[in-house]
Design a protein around this motif. Structure first.
Motif, short mmCIF file in Angstrom:
data_model
loop_
_atom_site.label_atom_id
_atom_site.label_comp_id
_atom_site.label_asym_id
_atom_site.label_seq_id
_atom_site.Cartn_x
_atom_site.Cartn_y
_atom_site.Cartn_z
N TRP A 47 -2.58 -1.34 -2.14
CA TRP A 47 -3.07 -0.88 -3.56
C TRP A 47 -1.61 0.00 -4.03
O TRP A 47 -1.49 0.36 -3.28
CB TRP A 47 -4.80 -0.33 -4.00
CG TRP A 47 -4.68 0.04 -2.53
CD1 TRP A 47 -4.22 1.79 -3.10
CD2 TRP A 47 -5.70 0.23 -1.13
NE1 TRP A 47 -5.02 3.06 -2.28
CE2 TRP A 47 -5.54 1.74 -1.42
CE3 TRP A 47 -5.58 -0.33 -0.59
CZ2 TRP A 47 -6.12 2.24 0.43
CZ3 TRP A 47 -6.50 0.17 0.78
CH2 TRP A 47 -6.85 1.20 1.25
N LEU A 48 -2.75 0.70 -5.24
CA LEU A 48 -1.12 1.37 -5.74
C LEU A 48 -2.15 2.33 -6.53
O LEU A 48 -3.28 2.37 -6.98
CB LEU A 48 -0.09 0.71 -6.90
CG LEU A 48 0.79 0.29 -5.96
CD1 LEU A 48 1.57 -0.78 -7.46
CD2 LEU A 48 1.83 0.55 -5.66
N VAL A 49 -2.15 3.90 -6.38
CA VAL A 49 -2.23 5.21 -7.19
C VAL A 49 -1.70 5.58 -8.08
O VAL A 49 -0.43 6.35 -7.14
CB VAL A 49 -3.30 6.24 -6.10
CG1 VAL A 49 -4.11 6.64 -6.38
CG2 VAL A 49 -4.10 4.92 -4.69
N CYS A 50 -1.82 6.07 -9.07
CA CYS A 50 -0.71 7.24 -9.81
C CYS A 50 -1.00 8.32 -9.00
O CYS A 50 -1.60 8.48 -8.80
CB CYS A 50 -1.34 6.91 -11.01
SG CYS A 50 -0.05 7.94 -11.71
N SER A 51 -0.04 8.97 -8.79
CA SER A 51 0.50 10.29 -7.89
C SER A 51 -0.07 11.21 -9.59
O SER A 51 -0.38 12.50 -9.46
CB SER A 51 1.96 10.65 -7.81
OG SER A 51 2.82 10.91 -8.84
N GLY A 52 0.30 10.73 -10.82
CA GLY A 52 -0.82 11.63 -11.66
C GLY A 52 -1.75 12.00 -12.02
O GLY A 52 -2.93 12.58 -12.20
N CYS A 53 -2.34 10.65 -12.39
CA CYS A 53 -4.12 10.46 -13.11
C CYS A 53 -4.76 9.39 -12.13
O CYS A 53 -6.19 9.08 -12.23
CB CYS A 53 -4.11 9.89 -14.25
SG CYS A 53 -3.44 8.16 -14.02
N SER A 54 -4.47 9.48 -10.87
CA SER A 54 -5.22 8.73 -9.71
C SER A 54 -5.44 7.11 -10.32
O SER A 54 -6.57 6.62 -9.10
CB SER A 54 -6.24 9.64 -9.62
OG SER A 54 -5.79 10.35 -9.34
N VAL A 89 1.83 3.70 -3.06
CA VAL A 89 1.25 2.46 -2.06
C VAL A 89 -0.02 3.07 -0.84
O VAL A 89 0.40 4.07 -0.36
CB VAL A 89 2.34 1.88 -1.42
CG1 VAL A 89 1.08 0.45 -0.87
CG2 VAL A 89 4.16 1.50 -1.92
N GLY A 90 -1.19 2.09 -1.11
CA GLY A 90 -1.92 2.79 -0.50
C GLY A 90 -2.29 1.96 0.35
O GLY A 90 -2.39 0.08 0.38
N TYR A 91 -2.28 2.03 1.98
CA TYR A 91 -3.01 0.90 3.15
C TYR A 91 -4.38 0.86 3.44
O TYR A 91 -4.77 2.66 3.19
CB TYR A 91 -1.80 1.63 3.97
CG TYR A 91 -0.61 1.47 3.22
CD1 TYR A 91 -0.37 -0.09 3.94
CD2 TYR A 91 0.14 2.66 2.38
CE1 TYR A 91 1.59 -0.16 3.36
CE2 TYR A 91 1.87 2.13 3.02
CZ TYR A 91 1.98 1.04 2.88
OH TYR A 91 3.74 0.95 2.65
N ASP A 92 -4.63 -0.06 4.67
CA ASP A 92 -6.27 0.32 4.48
C ASP A 92 -5.30 0.82 6.18
O ASP A 92 -5.17 0.06 7.13
CB ASP A 92 -6.28 -1.20 5.18
CG ASP A 92 -7.90 -1.48 5.98
OD1 ASP A 92 -7.79 -0.08 6.35
OD2 ASP A 92 -8.08 -2.51 5.71
N LEU A 93 -5.83 1.89 6.34
CA LEU A 93 -5.12 3.13 7.40
C LEU A 93 -6.31 2.89 8.92
O LEU A 93 -5.56 2.95 9.37
CB LEU A 93 -6.08 4.77 7.14
CG LEU A 93 -4.19 4.74 5.70
CD1 LEU A 93 -4.62 6.48 5.44
CD2 LEU A 93 -2.90 4.52 6.48
N GLU A 94 -7.26 2.24 8.43
CA GLU A 94 -8.16 1.71 10.09
C GLU A 94 -7.21 0.44 10.19
O GLU A 94 -7.42 0.67 11.48
CB GLU A 94 -9.79 1.68 9.02
CG GLU A 94 -10.98 3.05 9.18
CD GLU A 94 -10.87 3.73 10.29
OE1 GLU A 94 -10.69 3.15 11.42
OE2 GLU A 94 -10.44 4.95 10.44
#
Lengths: 416, 416
Positions: free
Chosen positions: A5-12, A32-37
Motif C-alpha cells: 500500500w502507500l502512505v503519505c509522509s506528510g498527512c499519513s 510504499v508499505g509492506y506486510d513485514l510479517e
C-alpha cells in the motif's frame, strides 16, 4: 505490487498500492508499505546469507511483482570498509565508508533506477525522462538500455562532461539545459503529455526511493544488524537519506535491529544549503534556496528538494543535524580519501568534510561509530578540478637528474 | 607463505616459496604452488558461501601469511550478468559478462595489487614502482596508499589523462615516459637499486598473478562450478589470462570442477598482436611485436609480454585461439555493450569484438556458453573517443521546435 500500500509522509493518508502515484495532494511523498510479517517469514525460510550478492537479495522489500524479471546490472551489495588511520586521528571507535561508487554506472543511483525501470517495464512504459545534475542521468540511461526503454536526460549546462558522455554511450537522448536542475524538470513536466515521457525525477515515482532503501538494508546486514551512532549522507534531492531511514525503520519494525536508529546527518555545500538553513532555523517546512546558487555542479546542488519536509523531520527525529561545508573543504576531503585509496566523488567527499566539522564541534563524539556514504566515483568529476600537469621523462638518467634539481622538489610537492 | 612453493612455468623447476622471486633463469615465470588438500579441508570446515563478498574469501589460495591484515579496499566478487539479447542474436546458449570494472579503482587490476601490496607490506617494503598503460598505475597507487607504501608510476605519453589524474589522486609519484610501456619498465629497472623501488610490473613478482587468479575462482563459484565452453580475455601482459587458467587448474585438481576447462581465447588490437601472430604462426616461443605498434593506448598494447610462451601454451592446451580486432570494431563493440547498459573499457570491448569475429568464423559455435571479461570502466578512457557535442535548450518550447526540424533528425542520429 499485490500486498503493498502507500502512505503519505506528510498527512499519513493511506491508499492502495499504485506504481503511478506521484506526490500526495498535501505535498507529502507517498511511501510504499509492506506486510513485514510476511517478509520476515520469507527471510526465515530463505535466509539472506544464501542469496545473490546484489540488492535484489531483499526483493520482498522491493515493490515489484516479478523480481526474477527485474532490470538488473548487478547493483548493490557494495563493500563497506573501515579507515583505521582516521579512526585514530578522530578518536572514533569505527569509521566505515560504504563504497557505493562500485555500483554499475559508478554511483548509488543505479539502485533506484534498477527498481524504477523494473516497475516501469512491468507497466509497459516505453519512454522515460529525468532531470539530473549527473549521476541520475547516466544511471537511468544504463537501466533504460538494459530494459529496452528509450531514455531522455536533461542536465544543466555545467553537468560534468564525462557523465554527459556516459549517458550518450548508454543510448540516452541527451540535452543540456540552460538553467538549473528544476529548469530541466520543468521541460519534462511541460513535454510529458505530448512526448509520452514518464518523469522519473526525484519523488516523481516510487521505485527510486525503494531502490535506494537497499543502502540501508545492506548497512544493517553488513554491520550484523547493529546500528552505528551516526550516519552522514550528502543531501541533494534527499531520497537516498529518506530511503536509508525507511529501510532501518522497516527492519526495526521486523525486530531485526538492536538499539536506536543512528543520528542522521545531512551535509550540503555552501552556496546551496536549503536543508542546512531550514534545519538550523528550526523550520518545519523546507525553505527553498532560490536560484542564486553558487555551489559546485554536483548531486548535492538541489535548491528545492521535493521531499524536504520529510528530510527535516528525519534529522530531528533521529537526533541528527545538518551541516554545510565549503568547496575547499570538499577538495581537501577528496584528497584525504584519495590518500586512503578511496575514489570519492565530490558528494562522497562532502560527508567526509562534514564529519571533520562535526567532530571538531563535538557534535560527533570520541568513541562513536560513524558511517559515511560514498555515492560516486571521483572519475566522473575529474573535470571539476583541472588535471594536474606532470613531468615527462625519457629515461632513468633524466629522472635522476631531476631528483637533484629544485624542479623536482616543486613538482613532487604538487604531485603528492 | 608457510606451506607453499614455486614452480617454473617453463622448466618445471621447483623451489621453496620466496615472495621476492622474479623470473626463472630459463625465462619462465614462477607460479605459486599450494597444498590443495589442506585448502579443500579448510573450505569444507568454513564453507565459501558463509564468507566475505570479496576475493579474500579465497584466502587459502592466496600467498599471504596474514589474510586478516591484507591490504584490501573491497575488491573482487564482482557480478556476472547475462546479455539475453546477444545470446539470441548470436544463438549462444549463454553469454555472460564478468563485470570487473566494478572493482575499486574501476578495473580488474585491483585484484592483483591487493595481493601484491599485502605481500610487500608483510616484507616491510616501502617504495613500489610500476610501468603501466593505465589501470595498473591507478590500482597500484590506491593499494599503496591504503597500505602506507609510496608508489611511483611510469606511464607512456598517450596514457589516458583520467587514469594519470586518478593515480595522482591516490598519492602516486607519477611520470609520463616518452616511449612505450617497456621503456617505462626500463626506467624502473635502471633506477631500482639507487631509488629503493620494488618493481611490481607484470611477472616481476608473484602477488599480482595470484590476485588476478581470483577472477577464475569467482567465475567457477558464480557458475556453480560448471565450466563454460569458451572464455575470451583481452590480452596485454597476459597475467589475467594466466591467473584464470591457474585458478581453474587448482580447482580441477581439488575435484571441484565438472568437465573440461573452457577454451581460452586471447583477443588483441590490430597494430600490436604478438600473441595472435605467434599463435597463428604455430610458434612455441612468443615473437615480440617490436616498437612499431600502431594500436590504441590501452592495456592490450604490450609488444613483448614477459610470460608470452605460457600464454601460447594455455591457448593450445585448452583448444582455444587468438584473434585480432580493429580499432573500429572495438568502438562498435563498446557501443553494443553501452546499449546493453554496460560500461566497458576498450579492453572489455576488445573481447566482445573478438566474439563477433569468432562466432562469424564458426570457431565459437551455436549453442555454446561464453564468458567475456570486462576489465575496466569506459569512464577511464573517455578521452579516447572525443566527447560528443549535444544540443543546448532553454525550455520545452525550444525542445519541441527542434523536434520538427531537420536539425533534430541529425543530432538524434548522432546521439543514439
Amino acid at each position: 505490487m499485490r500486498d503493498g500500500w502507500l502512505v503519505c509522509s506528510g498527512c499519513s493518508h493511506r491508499i492502495p498500492f499504485n506504481a503511478g502515484a506521484g506526490q500526495c495532494s498535501c505535498g507529502g511523498v507517498f511511501l510504499v508499505g509492506y506486510d513485514l510479517e510476511r517478509v520476515k517469514a520469507s527471510w526465515s525460510v530463505n535466509p539472506l546469507k544464501d542469496r545473490a550478492s546484489t540488492m535484489w537479495r531483499y526483493h520482498e522489500l522491493l515493490p515489484v511483482d516479478r523480481p526474477n524479471e527485474a532490470v538488473t546490472l548487478g547493483e548493490g551489495w557494495t563493500p563497506m570498509i573501515r579507515i583505521p588511520e582516521w579512526e585514530e586521528r578522530l578518536t572514533l571507535k569505527r569509521l566505515w565508508v560504504k563504497r557505493d561508487e562500485q555500483n554499475p554506472t559508478g554511483s548509488f543511483k543505479a539502485r533506484g533506477f534498477s527498481v524504477a525501470v523494473s516497475l516501469l517495464k512491468e507497466r509497459g512504459i516505453e519512454k522515460v525522462a529525468v532531470p539530473s545534475n549527473g549521476n541520475a542521468a547516466s544511471a537511468l540511461a544504463a537501466y533504460a538500455a538494459r530494459g529496452k526503454l528509450q531514455s531522455y536526460v536533461f542536465v544543466p549546462m555545467d553537468c560534468p562532461g564525462i557523465i554527459v558522455e556516459e549517458s550518450i554511450r548508454y543510448g540516452a537522448k541527451t540535452f543540456r539545459v540552460d538553467g538549473l536542475i528544476h529548469d530541466a524538470g520543468k521541460i519534462i513536466e511541460e513535454g510529458k503529455s505530448s512526448e509520452g515521457w514518464v518523469n522519473v525525477g526525484t519523488a516523481k515515482e516510487l521505485g527510486r526511493l525503494e531502490g535506494k532503501k537497499t543502502m540501508g538494508l545492506e548497512l544493517a546486514e553488513q554491520l550484523s544488524w547493529e546500528m552505528p551512532d551516526v550516519l552522514l549522507y550528502p543531501t541533494g534531492g534527499g531520497s537516498g537519506l529518506i530511503g536509508i531511514w525507511k529501510a532501518l525503520g522497516e527492519l526495526k519494525e521486523m525486530g531485526m535491529l538492536q538499539g536506536e536508529l543512528p543520528r542522521f546527518v545531512s551535509v550540503q555545500e555552501v552556496g546551496c544549503t536549503p536543508v542546512v538553513d531550514s534545519f538550523r532555523s528550526g523550520a518545519k517546512k523546507l525553505v527553498p534556496y532560490g536560484d542564486d546558487t553558487t555551489s559546485s555542479p554536483t548531486g548535492v546542488r538541489v535548491p528545492n528538494p521535493p521531499a524536504g519536509d520529510l528530510i527535516l523531520s528525519i534529522l530531528r527525529e533521529t537526533g541528527g543535524t545538518a551541516v554545510a561545508v565549503t568547496r575547499d573543504e570538499i577538495l581537501q576531503a577528496q584528497a584525504y580519501m584519495g590518500y586512503q585509496g578511496i575514489s570519492s566523488s565530490p558528494e562522497g567527499a562532502v560527508v567526509f568534510a562534514g564529519l571533520l566539522h562535526l567532530r571538531e564541534a563535538g557534535e560527533i563524539r570520541s568513541g562513536e561509530r560513524v558511517v559515511l556514504y560514498n555515492t560516486a566515483h571521483a572519475l566522473k568529476y575529474l573535470e571539476w578540478d583541472p588535471p594536474t600537469s606532470i613531468p615527462v621523462i625519457k629515461n632513468y638518467k633524466e629522472y635522476a637528474e631531476r631528483v637533484n634539481t629544485e624542479h623536482r622538489a616543486t613538482f613532487m610537492n604538487k604531485n603528492s
